[in-house]
Motif scaffolding. Structure first.
Motif, PDB file in Angstrom:
ATOM      1  N   ALA A 149     -13.650  88.048  63.007  1.00 21.33           N
ATOM      2  CA  ALA A 149     -12.386  88.110  64.116  1.00 21.33           C
ATOM      3  C   ALA A 149     -12.985  87.437  65.218  1.00 21.33           C
ATOM      4  CB  ALA A 149     -12.114  89.376  63.994  1.00 21.33           C
ATOM      5  N   ARG A 150     -12.062  86.684  65.903  1.00 23.04           N
ATOM      6  CA  ARG A 150     -12.353  86.138  67.341  1.00 23.04           C
ATOM      7  C   ARG A 150     -11.419  85.879  68.205  1.00 23.04           C
ATOM      8  NH1 ARG A 150     -15.357  81.878  64.356  1.00 23.04           N
ATOM      9  NH2 ARG A 150     -17.233  82.611  65.162  1.00 23.04           N
ATOM     10  N   ASP A 151     -11.218  85.772  69.280  1.00 23.47           N
ATOM     11  CA  ASP A 151     -10.054  85.224  70.098  1.00 23.47           C
ATOM     12  C   ASP A 151      -8.860  86.026  70.020  1.00 23.47           C
ATOM     13  OD1 ASP A 151     -11.563  83.575  71.392  1.00 23.47           O
ATOM     14  OD2 ASP A 151     -11.284  81.855  69.837  1.00 23.47           O
ATOM     15  N   GLY A 152      -8.851  87.252  69.477  1.00 25.68           N
ATOM     16  CA  GLY A 152      -7.893  88.074  68.988  1.00 25.68           C
ATOM     17  C   GLY A 152      -7.285  88.085  68.024  1.00 25.68           C
ATOM     18  N   GLN A 153      -7.778  87.172  67.057  1.00 25.64           N
ATOM     19  CA  GLN A 153      -7.287  86.932  65.701  1.00 25.64           C
ATOM     20  C   GLN A 153      -8.306  87.824  64.752  1.00 25.64           C
ATOM     21  OE1 GLN A 153      -7.528  82.657  64.708  1.00 25.64           O
ATOM     22  NE2 GLN A 153      -5.500  82.445  65.924  1.00 25.64           N
ATOM     23  N   ALA A 154      -7.428  88.328  63.524  1.00 18.32           N
ATOM     24  CA  ALA A 154      -8.170  89.110  62.796  1.00 18.32           C
ATOM     25  C   ALA A 154      -9.107  88.279  62.028  1.00 18.32           C
ATOM     26  CB  ALA A 154      -7.051  89.796  61.628  1.00 18.32           C
ATOM     27  N   ARG A 187     -10.508  86.336  58.850  1.00 15.34           N
ATOM     28  CA  ARG A 187     -10.035  85.599  57.772  1.00 15.34           C
ATOM     29  C   ARG A 187     -10.643  85.214  56.524  1.00 15.34           C
ATOM     30  NH1 ARG A 187      -9.655  80.436  60.005  1.00 15.34           N
ATOM     31  NH2 ARG A 187     -10.930  81.145  61.661  1.00 15.34           N
ATOM     32  N   THR A 194     -15.588  85.046  54.417  1.00 13.80           N
ATOM     33  CA  THR A 194     -14.920  85.672  55.462  1.00 13.80           C
ATOM     34  C   THR A 194     -15.467  85.385  56.771  1.00 13.80           C
ATOM     35  OG1 THR A 194     -14.396  87.644  53.865  1.00 13.80           O
ATOM     36  CG2 THR A 194     -14.070  87.925  56.281  1.00 13.80           C
TER      37      THR A 194
END
Length: 210
Positions: free
Chosen positions: A47-52, A54, A44
């Motif tokens: 989260a970074r740059d507004g992304q959840a 992954r 996993t």
């Protein structure tokens, strides 16, 4: 070789647990000479740059033989093979037809993979890691392992035992990535053939020696 990111966490971290997690860990490193299991690995990314966050899941088989030999075969979603033969670490991406060869001693160091295959007792492990019993949950006894060296990629690791069997490795790296390997059908001290830890690059494979 981006697909080998799935194994990066495994090659950058430590360990295990039982009656008190530390008892199970000590029993494992003293008595487990060989072993094999199936595994599922979930990596996993934070989260970074507004992304959840992954997650990626892979699965395959695992074998080891002390000292210093192990083999991971990733079957899904991509076929990859990682072999430590005692001298060299081989990483083969089948789809990309690429092999990376590195000296094992230089690559593994204080990592979970090295500990599975070589650590003889808790005293040796304590030279590299701070070890603490981390209790029991869902029938698994845990050990928290934190590397004493701060310059590596490993931030911390938890190792879980179900009875005397290695059950789970939870690895957190210094970049915030979390990798969880769950082992099933573990066979301790199984008859693992020596050929499992021999690797020869297939013909016409692109080989990188580092």
């Amino acid at each position: 070789m981006k697909r080998f990111l799935t194994i990066t966490a495994l090659l950058s971290a430590p360990l295990w647990a039982h009656a008190s997690g530390l008892d199970a860990l000590e029993n494992f490193v003293k008595t487990a000479k060989t072993g094999r299991a199936d595994f599922t690995q979930v990596v996993t990314a934070p989260a970074r740059d507004g992304q959840a966050a992954r997650s990626k899941t892979s699965s395959g088989t695992f074998e080891f033989s002390r000292p210093n030999r192990f083999r991971f075969v990733y079957k899904k979603p991509f076929e990859q093979v990682i072999v430590a033969d005692g001298q060299m670490l081989w990483m083969h991406d089948v789809d990309l037809n690429q092999v990376t060869q590195r000296k094992q001693a230089a690559v593994l160091g204080s990592t979970p993979a090295a500990l599975i295959a070589s650590a003889p007792d808790l005293a040796t492990l304590r030279k590299e890691f701070n070890l603490e019993a981390a209790g029991e949950k869902d029938g698994v006894q845990w050990v928290q392992a934190t590397p004493k060296a701060k310059e590596g990629q490993l931030h911390s690791m938890k190792v879980g035992f179900r009875g005397n069997d290695l059950a789970v490795l939870e690895i957190q790296d210094s970049f915030g990535q979390r990798s969880v390997l769950t082992f099933t059908k573990m066979e301790m001290n199984a008859a693992v053939p020596a050929e499992s830890f021999h690797f020869k690059p297939p013909p016409n494979t692109d080989v990188s020696r580092q």
